[in-house]
Design an enzyme around this catalytic site. Structure first.
Site, mmCIF file in Angstrom:
data_model
loop_
_atom_site.group_PDB
_atom_site.id
_atom_site.type_symbol
_atom_site.label_atom_id
_atom_site.label_comp_id
_atom_site.label_asym_id
_atom_site.label_seq_id
_atom_site.Cartn_x
_atom_site.Cartn_y
_atom_site.Cartn_z
ATOM 1 N N LYS A 140 -17.362 9.002 9.576
ATOM 2 C CA LYS A 140 -17.423 9.217 8.302
ATOM 3 C C LYS A 140 -18.505 10.169 7.805
ATOM 4 C CE LYS A 140 -16.119 4.475 7.627
ATOM 5 N NZ LYS A 140 -14.701 4.686 7.509
ATOM 6 N N THR B 289 -7.593 5.268 26.824
ATOM 7 C CA THR B 289 -7.809 6.394 26.944
ATOM 8 C C THR B 289 -9.371 6.591 26.249
ATOM 9 O OG1 THR B 289 -5.745 7.114 27.234
ATOM 10 C CG2 THR B 289 -7.277 8.694 26.958
ATOM 11 N N HIS C 79 -21.640 2.701 7.036
ATOM 12 C CA HIS C 79 -21.801 3.435 5.570
ATOM 13 C C HIS C 79 -23.335 4.132 5.488
ATOM 14 C CE1 HIS C 79 -17.550 2.900 4.478
ATOM 15 N NE2 HIS C 79 -17.896 1.903 5.064
ATOM 16 N N THR D 28 -9.026 -5.983 0.197
ATOM 17 C CA THR D 28 -10.295 -5.401 0.377
ATOM 18 C C THR D 28 -11.376 -5.862 -0.443
ATOM 19 O OG1 THR D 28 -8.825 -3.345 1.089
ATOM 20 C CG2 THR D 28 -11.083 -3.118 0.704
ATOM 21 N N SER E 206 -19.710 -1.144 1.622
ATOM 22 C CA SER E 206 -18.906 0.025 1.228
ATOM 23 C C SER E 206 -18.286 0.068 -0.124
ATOM 24 C CB SER E 206 -18.298 0.497 2.411
ATOM 25 O OG SER E 206 -17.167 -0.225 2.501
ATOM 26 N N ARG F 44 0.928 -1.366 -0.142
ATOM 27 C CA ARG F 44 -0.376 0.127 0.066
ATOM 28 C C ARG F 44 0.961 1.361 -0.164
ATOM 29 N NH1 ARG F 44 -5.455 -1.612 2.045
ATOM 30 N NH2 ARG F 44 -5.246 -3.663 2.481
ATOM 31 N N LYS G 286 -18.584 -20.242 14.285
ATOM 32 C CA LYS G 286 -18.951 -19.499 13.039
ATOM 33 C C LYS G 286 -19.178 -20.097 11.760
ATOM 34 C CE LYS G 286 -14.812 -18.264 10.614
ATOM 35 N NZ LYS G 286 -13.638 -18.604 11.269
ATOM 36 N N THR H 273 -20.567 4.714 13.124
ATOM 37 C CA THR H 273 -19.148 5.355 13.364
ATOM 38 C C THR H 273 -19.275 6.832 13.428
ATOM 39 O OG1 THR H 273 -16.951 5.931 12.237
ATOM 40 C CG2 THR H 273 -18.732 5.752 10.899
ATOM 41 N N SER I 34 -22.199 -14.840 9.872
ATOM 42 C CA SER I 34 -21.503 -13.577 9.343
ATOM 43 C C SER I 34 -21.686 -13.631 7.880
ATOM 44 C CB SER I 34 -20.192 -13.524 9.524
ATOM 45 O OG SER I 34 -19.396 -12.334 9.366
HETATM 46 C C1 PLP Z 1 -18.195 -1.578 7.329
HETATM 47 C C2 PLP Z 1 -17.280 -0.896 8.176
HETATM 48 N N1 PLP Z 1 -17.341 -1.073 9.573
HETATM 49 C C3 PLP Z 1 -16.521 -0.456 10.409
HETATM 50 C C4 PLP Z 1 -15.315 0.216 9.945
HETATM 51 C C5 PLP Z 1 -14.631 1.203 11.003
HETATM 52 O O1 PLP Z 1 -15.079 2.317 10.985
HETATM 53 P P1 PLP Z 1 -14.100 3.303 11.826
HETATM 54 O O2 PLP Z 1 -13.386 4.003 10.699
HETATM 55 O O3 PLP Z 1 -14.803 4.147 12.650
HETATM 56 O O4 PLP Z 1 -13.258 2.590 12.761
HETATM 57 C C6 PLP Z 1 -15.291 0.640 8.731
HETATM 58 C C7 PLP Z 1 -14.219 1.582 8.248
HETATM 59 O O5 PLP Z 1 -14.204 1.879 7.195
HETATM 60 C C8 PLP Z 1 -16.210 -0.090 7.750
HETATM 61 O O6 PLP Z 1 -16.289 0.236 6.237
#
Ligand code: PLP
Length: 395
Positions: A248, A278, A217, A363, A189, A21, A155, A245, A136
């Protein structure tokens, strides 16, 4: 002294596999979004950012920044401790109340990120429910995969959105007297598609499964108040645990879950990734709180966001660009080859001042490498036209 040989081997292997990367050095300039500066090898250049997850530009929204400045003046920089030892400030409490109210749940729990929230909520669930069995979706995010893997509980993975397979898994899990916990995302995403939330919930009810959704997302972006896809579809009472989150659409940083108060009480007492770190800075909490409050009352940015995404898709389609069948704000363009995706991304940046990161394996699957565009309310018609022209030149 550390022997660097295994590190060199690791890097070389990644390079050979096309998985190495390269991080582009960019600088967001307050008030200029989606413009940013790119610190390239031969100089500094203004670019248009087409791959930020600051989907609504809230990271530079005046209301958010004012709230953060006020918090900074009032309380100083950091939280100064873990949640248990002096790091629970009033800012954390009111933000958790706001998140609970947003998701129509009795309680919420902040984590340092949604990644940590997924990982450690799942691990905590596995400690609290010894006979849990995680089910999952194949396309789930790495944070979910890692959480399940570290839990060391049984799982089963099902093919993305495959309800027939899901039902068979539920039957097997129930026959083994295990407690099924289905984990899925609302918006995937990398593809921009939406899961079959209602049908998954119906099946989960039939087999008394725990339901866990990642709305990372979707929060801020969908539903009347921006609570996500569950709100948009009227399904907020159908899912037990919602993950979201603050980093974003809310433009700041941090993650959370929202769910039943007793569930939160147990998880906050068990989840090491919540306890031994923390807590979020009060400044971050103040910014996130203002972003959520603002987006709950003001749908205009959400509407403009969708309008921009639709326009971009339509213009790309008209120009014959191979966009993947996204039904959301995410606009993925299929390239199908790692080197080609990287090379187009590099050319867009250096020759056209357009920044979009190539998305390669792991990814996304090999052969489905892509450019993933994230239009925002602040991408102008001119920026969209420039992007379409540049892609037409290069593809
Ligand atoms: C589907 C999904 N879940 C969780 C996360 C993690 O989010 P954060 O950036 O708040 O750690 C991401 C990050 O891109 C994500 O795409």
């Amino acid at each position: 002294m550390i022997d660097i040989t295994p590190f060199e081997t690791t890097i070389n292997n990644l390079k050979k596999a096309g998985k190495y990367r390269v991080f582009n050095d960019i600088l967001r300039e307050n008030g200029q979004f989606p413009y940013a500066l790119w610190y390239g090898e031969y100089g500094v250049k203004t670019i248009v950012n087409w791959c930020s997850n600051d989907y609504l530009g809230m990271g530079q929204n005046k209301i958010v920044l004012d709230a953060m400045r006020t918090a900074l003046d009032k309380t100083g920089a950091g939280a100064g401790g873990t949640r248990n030892i002096s790091g629970t400030t009033h800012y954390h409490i009111i933000l958790e109340h706001e998140l609970a109210s947003l998701h129509k749940k009795p309680a919420a729990l902040l984590y340092s990120s949604a990644y940590v929230a997924n990982e450690w909520t799942i691990i905590a669930l596995s400690k609290i429910i010894p006979n849990i069995h995680f089910i999952s979706d194949q396309k789930n995010h790495n944070s979910i995969i890692v959480g399940i893997s570290y839990s060391r509980k049984p799982k089963t993975i099902f093919q993305n959105n495959n309800l027939k397979e899901l039902e068979q898994i539920f039957q097997t899990v129930k026959a083994n007297n295990e407690i099924p916990c289905i984990i899925f995302e609302s918006v995937y995403s990398m593809d921009g598609d939406v899961s079959r939330i209602q049908e998954i919930c119906d099946l989960a009810d039939k087999y008394q499964a725990i339901t866990y959704i990642d709305e990372v997302h979707a929060v801020g972006l969908y539903g009347k108040e921006g609570a996500g896809k569950l709100e948009e579809l009227g399904l907020q009472d159908r899912v037990d645990i919602v993950n979201g989150t603050l980093g974003k659409a809310f433009g700041v940083q941090g993650g959370y879950i929202a769910t039943d108060a007793t569930v939160i009480d147990a998880i906050r007492s068990i989840a090491a990734g919540f306890i031994f770190t923390t807590s979020l800075s009060p400044i971050t909490c103040a910014g996130a709180f203002s972003a959520i409050k603002y987006l709950r009352k003001n749908p205009e940015l959400r509407e403009k966001h969708q309008e921009r995404a639709t326009l971009l898709k339509n213009k790309l389609k008209a120009a014959g660009v191979n966009i993947m069948p996204s039904t959301t704000h995410i606009v993925p363009v299929l390239i199908g080859n790692a080197e080609k995706a990287k090379s187009i991304s590099d050319q867009l940046l250096t020759d056209y001042g357009i920044y979009v990161q190539a998305i390669n394996y792991p990814t996304v699957a090999i052969g489905t490498e892509r450019l993933r565009f994230a239009p925002t309310p602040y991408h102008t018609n001119q920026m969209i036209d420039d992007l379409v022209d540049a892609l037409t030149d290069l593809l």
